[in-house]
Design a protein around this motif. Structure first.
Motif, short mmCIF file in Angstrom:
data_model
loop_
_atom_site.label_atom_id
_atom_site.label_comp_id
_atom_site.label_asym_id
_atom_site.label_seq_id
_atom_site.Cartn_x
_atom_site.Cartn_y
_atom_site.Cartn_z
N VAL A 165 1.03 11.20 -1.84
CA VAL A 165 1.51 10.22 -0.54
C VAL A 165 1.38 9.48 -0.49
CG1 VAL A 165 2.00 10.39 1.48
CG2 VAL A 165 2.87 12.44 0.00
N GLU A 166 1.32 8.34 -0.74
CA GLU A 166 1.16 6.98 -0.78
C GLU A 166 1.46 5.47 -0.04
OE1 GLU A 166 -1.78 4.82 -0.22
OE2 GLU A 166 -2.77 5.81 -1.88
N HIS A 167 0.96 3.97 0.64
CA HIS A 167 1.59 3.39 1.07
C HIS A 167 0.87 2.05 0.09
CE1 HIS A 167 1.58 5.42 4.83
NE2 HIS A 167 3.13 5.22 4.76
N ASN A 168 -0.33 2.11 -0.59
CA ASN A 168 -1.00 1.21 -1.52
C ASN A 168 0.14 1.18 -2.38
OD1 ASN A 168 -2.48 0.08 -3.00
ND2 ASN A 168 -4.40 0.49 -2.06
N LEU A 169 0.61 -0.35 -2.35
CA LEU A 169 1.74 -0.76 -2.86
C LEU A 169 0.88 -1.14 -4.95
CD1 LEU A 169 4.23 -2.94 -0.95
CD2 LEU A 169 4.01 -0.45 -2.18
N GLU A 170 -0.15 -1.31 -5.29
CA GLU A 170 -1.27 -0.97 -5.55
C GLU A 170 -0.89 -0.30 -6.97
OE1 GLU A 170 -1.76 -4.15 -7.33
OE2 GLU A 170 -1.71 -5.67 -5.76
N LEU A 171 -0.90 1.19 -5.99
CA LEU A 171 -0.73 2.32 -7.07
C LEU A 171 0.59 2.93 -7.32
CD1 LEU A 171 -3.24 5.76 -6.24
CD2 LEU A 171 -0.55 5.50 -5.61
N VAL A 172 1.54 2.60 -6.29
CA VAL A 172 2.44 2.82 -6.04
C VAL A 172 3.84 2.24 -7.37
CG1 VAL A 172 5.33 2.62 -5.33
CG2 VAL A 172 2.38 3.32 -3.71
#
Length: 855
Positions: free
Chosen positions: A794-801
């Motif tokens: 569950v993530e907001h960091n777009l670099e990981l997404v």
């Protein structure tokens, strides 16, 4: 007044004698790799020294607040900090009680609420008694006052007056008597307490050894004789007649057992057959330890394994007693109003003057102004999707921090130093801009706003940036670059400047893994705000679950999927969130959930002990010739057990001095001088280091020292791989951030043998990570997937997404306006999805020709 803060010769922790000037009345970002020294400067020096100097100026005692190791610091202001730690873990605390909003609503309902007459049932308008138009003192709310009444306008029967206390679930006048205002009740999980296939003689009851078995079967036999029936101890529990079953589980005093023998008074002593019941006994022990000291927490946790939490049957989870639940303002009860999102609540409050009479408007005027102001501030900081009934312990670190930020906006203070710890945590890319505007407003009041942050948008929006590095731990502690964001980009050696200018970036995988037939499908997810959605989660991939704050991500993954899989694989007691069905369990052997909850409640727990790294280190010490000669075993090198530790401080290295009305102060143990161990234990050395010195090493330093100890080396290597190379082995777990605690848990799991067919669930694993560290973490996560496992973040960091194989995007908004499936597919497919805020943010990152970040 000085226009800048000047620090000279700061040497705390890993700071290398740094001298730095920070402009005041500006938005300043401290950035750099994890462990590079940002928090040391921001919190341990600027914030604490600001507090100490202010208290000293007021003539207050500052004993226990020692000056940090530095040459001088000038230009400081009184400081206020907002860190990532949740301050209220009480199940009685909600968003409403943590702000003033619920208190104002209680006044509104007490003064202007309509309710049915208890006698004739017709509508009773608010009392016109002038004494009831004043706010009552909160201090004596829970003192039982004589009950005032007024006559029903329809039938003349007495109607009790209502005050604020009647709408508080934390006071006897308002709380549901069944659950005492908690909204839920604990019940014993009977399946965990006994093995129904076995008889009592064969050990059916968990935890009954031969001593307990003899004692309790004797009492059961006596009780059965008292009531005139036999108790067959050789019979499997599943075959028990109902009276026997109710006696075993609930005991002689319970209504469930007494219904069988309504005319017989229960025995009063054990010798006559007074059996408590194994479920009743469990609930009693849990209740007795519920409010005890933090050291009892582990015992409570063990008991909770045998409990299931259920919604209160009397108040249906609303926490209030029936009389309070029947009062309405403009047709809405205080329960219904508390379930509105803050955005919807604001609209409801704004509409009230149009439905009030002139007299009602006069009474409500000041209440409504305060309500509107409070709600507006919460919406401004990006948590307008929350509801007042939301429990405080369920808030993420970012949400809790923004809740406190809203209260700062209402204070109107000027000339203050505010220190924020990653305020963008838990915030979607779309909402970061609004948060930046809020921080700029604080700055424009005449305050210095200091933000410890990794988010590139926040860094680009700063007036001034201080970049720490060049590495972490002993390799950090220096100021690499300072200046405006534009100046930072031009300075060589700044890793942050490289990412800001896009000279460096996290690479997009050349080939994404694609879904196959192995899929977990959640049908009809309706927990919290989820809108009856069906979601397919492909297995064997790195899957990112995205969406704005409050869109339903945690409800889907942690409340439904995590609990359902645990129930299926391990028989866990916690019921999953509302949904129709889940398909695909057969593809999973194991589930590992890694959240940001802290890994220890007491300072003696640390990363080395939690990750099982300290065990092979102790064994290495015990294997030295010197230890053998002295007869010392691995046990003697533990500070948690009696043997080689210092008993004066019980291995903590410090003694806590009670300061009465002042905060407790920790002082170095005078016996071991803070070294934790006896002199005999400290005399043993491994490669010129004693065990106390090892605990002072960072993970990176320990890697070199224990290069010949494979068991220690492998665990240390994993801690380094997840970005914790800077962490001291002996750093107390209580001082770790949520992100650090999560990475310690991840390291512990990675240190075990990876089996494949395991489902890993991670909650924002990039929290607290610089982009360079995020790149390292991604390598670790990809390694797990390569081994045949599934990793869902569950993530907001777009670099990981952008590096994920598959994205599940929820939204479009938070709260009631969220909970829908916006899109699912590869990051490239999400970019093409209409209405996806995640897609809009990803478009920029996936575009290789995108411009650098600019303010």
């Amino acid at each position: 007044m000085s226009a800048q803060i000047t620090i000279r010769g700061a040497r705390l922790h890993n700071l290398k004698n740094i001298t730095l000037t920070i402009p005041k009345s500006q938005l300043v970002v401290l950035t750099g790799l994890s462990g590079s020294g940002k928090s040391t400067l921001g919190f341990d020096i600027l914030h604490k020294e600001g507090q100490r100097q202010y208290m000293e100026a007021l003539g207050m005692v500052t004993f226990g607040l020692s000056k940090p190791p530095l040459d001088s610091i000038t230009g400081l202001s009184p400081s206020i900090s907002l860190d990532q730690y949740l301050t209220n873990h009480s199940p009685r605390s909600t968003v409403g009680t943590a702000t003033e909003i619920y208190a104002y609503l209680r006044v509104l309902f007490a003064r202007l609420g309509h309710r049915p007459c208890p006698t004739c049932g017709k509508d009773v308008p608010p009392s016109s008694d002038p004494s009831n138009a004043e706010w009552e003192g909160e201090s004596d709310d829970d003192v039982a006052a004589p009950e005032e009444t007024f006559p029903c306008p329809h039938c003349g029967a007495p109607v009790p007056e209502m005050g604020m206390a009647n709408f508080s679930f934390n006071k006897p006048d308002g709380a549901c008597p069944t659950c005492t205002g908690l909204g839920n009740v604990h019940q014993a999980n009977l399946k965990r307490l006994v093995d129904e296939q076995k008889s009592l003689s064969d050990g059916a009851v968990f935890g009954w050894d031969i001593r307990y078995l003899n004692r309790y079967t004797s009492t059961l036999e006596t009780a059965a004789a008292y009531y005139g029936f036999e108790f067959d101890f050789a019979l499997p529990i599943k075959d028990y007649p109902q009276p026997q079953r109710d006696l075993l589980f609930f005991g002689v005093d319970s209504p469930l057992f007494r219904r069988h023998f309504p005319k017989i008074e229960p025995p009063t002593i054990v010798r006559e057959g007074r059996f408590e019941g194994i479920a009743t006994n469990l609930l009693r022990r849990y209740a007795e330890h519920l409010h005890e000291h933090i050291h009892e927490a582990d015992y409570r946790d063990k008991l909770e394994d045998f409990l299931v939490t259920q919604t209160c049957p009397d108040c249906s989870g609303t926490r209030l007693r029936a009389e309070s639940r029947s009062v309405t303002v403009n047709g809405q009860t205080i329960i219904e109003v508390s379930r509105m999102s803050l955005i919807d609540l604001g609209a409801w409050v704004s509409a009230l003057p149009t439905v009030f009479s002139p007299d009602e408007r006069h009474i409500a005027e000041s209440i409504l102004v305060s309500l509107r102001d409070g709600i507006t501030r919460l919406v401004e900081v990006g948590i307008g999707y929350l509801t007042l009934e939301r429990a405080s312990p369920s808030l993420s670190a970012g949400e809790a921090q923004r809740l406190r930020l809203a209260s700062l906006l209402g204070s109107g203070l000027s000339g203050v130093l505010y220190v924020f710890d990653e305020p963008t945590i838990g915030l979607h890319h779309r909402d970061t801009r609004r948060l930046i505007e809020v921080l700029r407003r604080l700055r424009d009041f005449g305050n210095t706003v200091l933000v410890i942050e990794h988010d590139l948008d926040m860094i680009a929006a700063a007036d001034y940036v201080v970049d720490f590095g060049p590495g972490a731990g002993k390799h950090g502690g220096q100021v690499v670059a300072v200046g405006t964001p534009a100046e930072l980009v031009e300075q060589p050696g700044s890793l942050t400047g490289d990412y800001l200018s896009r000279r460096a970036s996290i690479p997009v995988p050349p080939h994404r893994r694609m879904p196959n037939d192995s899929v977990i499908t959640i049908h009809g997810a309706r927990e919290n705000n989820l809108q009856n959605i069906t979601v397919r989660l492909p297995l064997g991939l790195l899957v990112a679950v995205t969406g704005v704050s409050g869109s339903g991500k945690s409800s889907l993954i942690f409340d439904i999927l995590d609990r359902a899989v645990r129930q299926r694989l391990y028989g866990a007691g916690e019921a999953p969130g509302e949904h129709d069905a889940i398909e695909g369990y057969e593809y999973l052997d194991k589930i590992i959930t890694i959240d940001q909850a802290h890994i220890g409640r007491i300072p003696r727990s640390n990363a080395a002990t939690y990750s099982d790294t300290f065990t092979p280190i102790r064994e290495a010490f015990a294997a030295t010739p010197e230890a053998r000669q002295r007869g010392l075993t691995a046990r003697h090198f533990s500070f948690n057990v009696v043997g080689g530790r210092c008993e004066r401080c019980e291995g903590t290295g410090v003694l806590t001095v009670k300061m009465h009305f002042l905060p407790d102060v920790d002082v170095r143990c005078p016996t071991c001088h803070g070294h934790r161990f006896t002199s005999e234990t400290l005399a043993v050395r491994y490669r010129e280091h004693n065990i106390s010195q090892v605990l002072d090493l960072t993970v990176e330093e320990a890697l070199t020292l224990f290069s010949d100890v494979p068991a220690a080396l492998s665990r240390l290597k994993v801690l380094s791989d997840v970005g914790l190379g800077y962490l001291q082995l002996g750093q107390p777990a209580t001082t770790l951030s949520g992100g650090e605690a999560q990475r310690v848990k991840l390291a512990k799991e990675l240190g075990r043998r990876v089996t494949g067919r395991t489902l890993y669930l991670l909650d924002e694993p990039t929290t607290g990570l610089h982009l360079a560290d995020t790149a390292r973490l991604l390598v670790v996560l990809q390694r797990l997937v390569e081994a045949g496992n599934t990793v869902i973040v569950v993530e907001h960091n777009l670099e990981l997404v952008k590096a994920a194989d598959w994205v599940i995007d929820l939204g479009p908004e938070g709260g009631a306006a969220g909970g829908k499936l916006i899109g699912q597919g590869t990051p490239e497919q999400i970019v093409q999805t209409p209405g996806s805020y995640t897609g809009q943010g990803l478009r920029e990152l996936l575009d290789s020709t995108a411009k650098p970040f600019r303010p």
